[in-house]
Scaffold this motif. Structure first.
Motif, short mmCIF file in Angstrom:
data_model
loop_
_atom_site.label_atom_id
_atom_site.label_comp_id
_atom_site.label_asym_id
_atom_site.label_seq_id
_atom_site.Cartn_x
_atom_site.Cartn_y
_atom_site.Cartn_z
N ASN A 1 -4.13 -45.35 75.20
CA ASN A 1 -4.77 -44.79 76.39
C ASN A 1 -6.29 -44.96 76.39
O ASN A 1 -6.93 -44.75 77.41
CB ASN A 1 -4.42 -43.30 76.55
CG ASN A 1 -3.00 -43.11 77.06
OD1 ASN A 1 -2.33 -44.08 77.38
ND2 ASN A 1 -2.56 -41.86 77.13
N ARG B 1 2.72 -37.92 90.25
CA ARG B 1 1.51 -38.61 89.79
C ARG B 1 0.75 -39.31 90.92
O ARG B 1 0.63 -40.54 90.95
CB ARG B 1 1.85 -39.59 88.67
CG ARG B 1 2.47 -38.89 87.50
CD ARG B 1 2.72 -39.79 86.34
NE ARG B 1 1.54 -39.98 85.53
CZ ARG B 1 1.55 -40.64 84.38
NH1 ARG B 1 2.65 -41.17 83.94
NH2 ARG B 1 0.44 -40.78 83.67
N PRO B 2 0.20 -38.53 91.84
CA PRO B 2 -0.57 -39.14 92.93
C PRO B 2 -1.90 -39.73 92.42
O PRO B 2 -2.32 -39.45 91.30
CB PRO B 2 -0.84 -37.95 93.87
CG PRO B 2 -0.71 -36.75 93.01
CD PRO B 2 0.23 -37.07 91.89
N ILE B 3 -2.54 -40.54 93.29
CA ILE B 3 -3.86 -41.10 92.94
C ILE B 3 -4.89 -40.74 94.01
O ILE B 3 -5.91 -41.40 94.15
CB ILE B 3 -3.78 -42.63 92.75
CG1 ILE B 3 -3.00 -43.25 93.92
CG2 ILE B 3 -3.18 -43.04 91.44
CD1 ILE B 3 -3.34 -44.69 94.14
N ASP B 4 -4.56 -39.67 94.75
CA ASP B 4 -5.45 -39.26 95.84
C ASP B 4 -6.88 -38.98 95.37
O ASP B 4 -7.84 -39.28 96.08
CB ASP B 4 -4.87 -38.02 96.55
CG ASP B 4 -4.61 -36.87 95.57
OD1 ASP B 4 -4.03 -37.12 94.50
OD2 ASP B 4 -5.01 -35.72 95.88
N LEU B 5 -7.03 -38.44 94.17
CA LEU B 5 -8.37 -38.08 93.71
C LEU B 5 -9.22 -39.32 93.42
O LEU B 5 -10.42 -39.34 93.67
CB LEU B 5 -8.29 -37.18 92.46
CG LEU B 5 -7.53 -35.86 92.68
CD1 LEU B 5 -7.38 -35.10 91.36
CD2 LEU B 5 -8.24 -34.98 93.69
N HIS B 6 -8.57 -40.39 92.91
CA HIS B 6 -9.28 -41.66 92.69
C HIS B 6 -9.83 -42.15 94.05
O HIS B 6 -10.98 -42.56 94.17
CB HIS B 6 -8.36 -42.77 92.18
CG HIS B 6 -7.60 -42.48 90.92
ND1 HIS B 6 -7.56 -43.38 89.88
CD2 HIS B 6 -6.82 -41.44 90.52
CE1 HIS B 6 -6.80 -42.91 88.91
NE2 HIS B 6 -6.34 -41.72 89.28
N THR C 1 -8.52 -35.29 86.00
CA THR C 1 -7.68 -36.49 85.95
C THR C 1 -8.30 -37.51 84.99
O THR C 1 -9.48 -37.86 85.11
CB THR C 1 -7.46 -37.11 87.36
OG1 THR C 1 -7.03 -38.46 87.21
CG2 THR C 1 -8.71 -37.08 88.24
N VAL C 2 -7.48 -37.97 84.06
CA VAL C 2 -7.97 -38.85 82.99
C VAL C 2 -8.28 -40.25 83.56
O VAL C 2 -9.42 -40.72 83.50
CB VAL C 2 -6.95 -38.94 81.83
CG1 VAL C 2 -7.41 -39.94 80.79
CG2 VAL C 2 -6.76 -37.56 81.21
N THR C 3 -7.26 -40.90 84.15
CA THR C 3 -7.53 -42.24 84.68
C THR C 3 -8.43 -42.16 85.91
O THR C 3 -9.19 -43.09 86.18
CB THR C 3 -6.23 -43.01 85.00
OG1 THR C 3 -5.39 -42.18 85.77
CG2 THR C 3 -5.50 -43.45 83.77
N THR D 1 -0.20 -32.78 76.85
CA THR D 1 1.15 -32.96 77.42
C THR D 1 1.88 -34.12 76.72
O THR D 1 3.10 -34.11 76.61
CB THR D 1 1.08 -33.22 78.94
OG1 THR D 1 2.36 -33.54 79.42
CG2 THR D 1 0.13 -34.33 79.31
N ASP D 2 1.12 -35.09 76.22
CA ASP D 2 1.76 -36.24 75.56
C ASP D 2 2.37 -35.88 74.20
O ASP D 2 3.01 -36.72 73.56
CB ASP D 2 0.75 -37.39 75.38
CG ASP D 2 0.48 -38.10 76.71
OD1 ASP D 2 1.16 -37.81 77.70
OD2 ASP D 2 -0.43 -38.95 76.74
N LEU E 1 1.09 -29.85 83.23
CA LEU E 1 0.48 -31.01 83.90
C LEU E 1 1.43 -31.83 84.76
O LEU E 1 1.05 -32.32 85.82
CB LEU E 1 -0.17 -31.94 82.86
CG LEU E 1 -1.41 -31.36 82.17
CD1 LEU E 1 -2.08 -32.39 81.30
CD2 LEU E 1 -2.41 -30.85 83.18
N PHE E 2 2.65 -32.01 84.31
CA PHE E 2 3.58 -32.85 85.07
C PHE E 2 4.87 -32.08 85.35
O PHE E 2 5.48 -31.51 84.43
CB PHE E 2 3.89 -34.15 84.29
CG PHE E 2 2.69 -35.03 84.14
CD1 PHE E 2 2.12 -35.65 85.24
CD2 PHE E 2 2.09 -35.22 82.90
CE1 PHE E 2 0.99 -36.46 85.11
CE2 PHE E 2 0.97 -36.03 82.76
CZ PHE E 2 0.42 -36.64 83.87
N ARG F 1 8.45 -33.21 83.43
CA ARG F 1 8.34 -33.82 82.11
C ARG F 1 9.24 -33.16 81.08
O ARG F 1 8.83 -32.89 79.96
CB ARG F 1 6.89 -33.79 81.64
CG ARG F 1 6.65 -34.86 80.63
CD ARG F 1 5.22 -35.06 80.27
NE ARG F 1 5.09 -36.35 79.60
CZ ARG F 1 3.97 -36.88 79.20
NH1 ARG F 1 2.84 -36.25 79.40
NH2 ARG F 1 3.95 -38.05 78.59
#
Ligand code: UD1
Length: 420
Positions: A23, A121-126, A163-165, A306-307, A329-330, A333
């Protein structure tokens, strides 16, 4: 397709060298898009996700020379800015190319990643953050189409969620933007910290590295000169092998680790009765005679990751008493729970919380890997189950664990990779 056959392996011993962090490697590879020079990245893990991202960069025209644990990436030859569905669908982290491609070339198309086993897992924040920086974004026929008619301009971004990514994407976009970008509620994960560190060493002024407020001074499209560097050790791989020591009650030593990144994991293992010898870059686990039950809530770094949730859930099946594991977080999961139940685990799921009644005798059977970390939980369970456990669909494991079965074999586990 390959599967893993595991026989009960109750006494492991020896040393396991931890690989570079998957990661951390992914954003660092994407970061090479910001470079004017060829960039050498060392201590890369030999896992499928890394190859997938390098394949994506190659498709865009970059020249990637991969050898076992390093790569040299030359992005000066990129002549395409569209990340197509065939690659993105296999790895959601492909979204990491959006920020850097947009920052360098002024336009980018990335296929929407689609569904994922562990939740929406949306990407709206990106996307919202890039729009704030001046990007025009349209979603069309399953693709994100982004362009920057007036270049990217620094601004104040407040992430609603950590958000990490998302943080990595915006940090990379901000590195070449005009002016200062401030990210509030930024991810503090070590993988984000390394990305910021390397950018800072390459001339980008970044204040607040490792905190929740990052201030990035953009170069106004000037490309970066990035020197070679080593990827940080994989804290999730390390945590998984520590759980292997704990569940099999074996003394194991991990080398090439960064103990500082494993604080929450080691603290929970201590609560379960394990003890440790920790040096600068090695950890030895001395296992508990009787594993104590645990209460865990997954959260952003530096809290419990979470991982590591699935691996601790497997471990909790061998604790004497009731463990409570809450996933924050998810939403989905817990796919490993039904597989662990098939092995005899006594687990009750109620929304985001799993209650594990230990200690149960696990018995080996055919089980299915459902996502990357869920797969490693099944490996841990297989090590202490009676009879043999066959884990199918291990392509999930191959995405993120470098040489898993040889690392386990070297410490005495009875584990084999076979063809269906
Ligand atoms: C990264 C890790 C993954 C880890 C996760 C959380 C990589 C390649 N993957 O995933 O292994 O499990 O961090 O530590 O580094 N969210 C939104 N909107 C967004 C982005 C995220 O609502 O635009 C939500 C997600 O649904 C989730 C939470 O924010 O609930 C955290 O997700 P995020 O940190 O973005 O996860 P990833 O970066 O995808």
């Amino acid at each position: 397709m390959d599967y893993l056959k595991i026989h009960s392996s109750k006494s492991l011993s020896g040393t396991i060298a931890i690989s570079g962090a998957k990661n951390a490697s992914l954003p660092l590879i994407a970061m090479t898009i910001l470079a004017e020079n060829s960039v050498k990245i060392k201590n890369l893990p030999n896992v499928v996700d890394i190859k997938t991202l390098l394949k994506l960069l190659s498709k865009l025209g970059a020249n990637c020379q991969f050898s076992t644990n390093s790569v040299v990436v030359d992005t000066s030859t990129i002549n395409e800015t569209k990340a197509t569905y065939d690659i993105v669908k296999t790895m959601r982290a492909s979204i990491l190319v959006l920020g850097p491609i947009l920052a360098r070339f002024g336009h980018c198309e990335v296929s929407l990643p689609g569904g994922c086993a562990i939740g929406q897992r949306p990407i709206d924040l990106h996307l919202k953050a890039l729009e704030q920086m001046g990007a025009k974004i349209n979603i069309k026929a399953g693709y994100i189409e982004a362009s920057t008619p007036n270049g990217l301009v620094g601004c104040d971004i407040i992430f609603d969620k950590v958000t990490v990514t998302g943080t990595a994407n915006i940090v990379m976009a901000a590195a070449l933007a005009k002016g200062i970008t401030t990210i509030t509620n930024a991810a503090r994960e070590p993988e984000v910290v390394q990305l910021c560190d390397v950018l800072a060493q390459s001339g980008v002024v970044i204040n607040g590295i490792g905190t929740a407020i990052l201030e990035i001074h953009g170069t106004n499209t000037k490309l970066l000169n990035i020197k070679e560097f080593d990827v940080i050790p994989d804290r999730i791989e390390a945590g998984t092998y520590l759980c292997a020591g704990a569940i099999t009650k074996s003394e194991l030593t991990l080398t090439n680790v960064e103990p500082k990144h494993l604080g929450a994991v080691i603290s929970k293992l201590e609560e379960m009765g394990n003890t440790f010898k920790i040096t600068k870059d090695a950890i030895t686990i001395y296992p508990a005679k009787k594993i104590k039950p645990i209460k865990i809530t997954t959260q952003e770094y530096p809290a419990f990751p979470t991982d590591m949730q699935a691996q601790f859930l497997a471990l909790a099946t061998q604790a004497d008493g009731v463990s409570i594991i809450e996933e924050k977080l998810f939403e989905n999961r817990f796919m490993h729970v039904s597989e662990l139940q098939r092995m005899g685990a006594d687990i009750t799921l109620n929304g985001h919380t799993a209650t594990v009644n230990g200690k149960t005798k696990l018995s080996g059977t055919d089980v299915m890997a459902t996502d990357l970390r869920a797969s490693s939980a099944l490996v841990l369970a297989g090590l202490v189950a009676t009879k043999e456990t066959n884990i199918h669909r291990i392509y999930h494991l191959d995405r993120g664990y470098d040489s898993l079965e040889s690392k386990f074999k070297n410490v005495g586990a009875k584990i084999q990779r076979l063809k269906e």
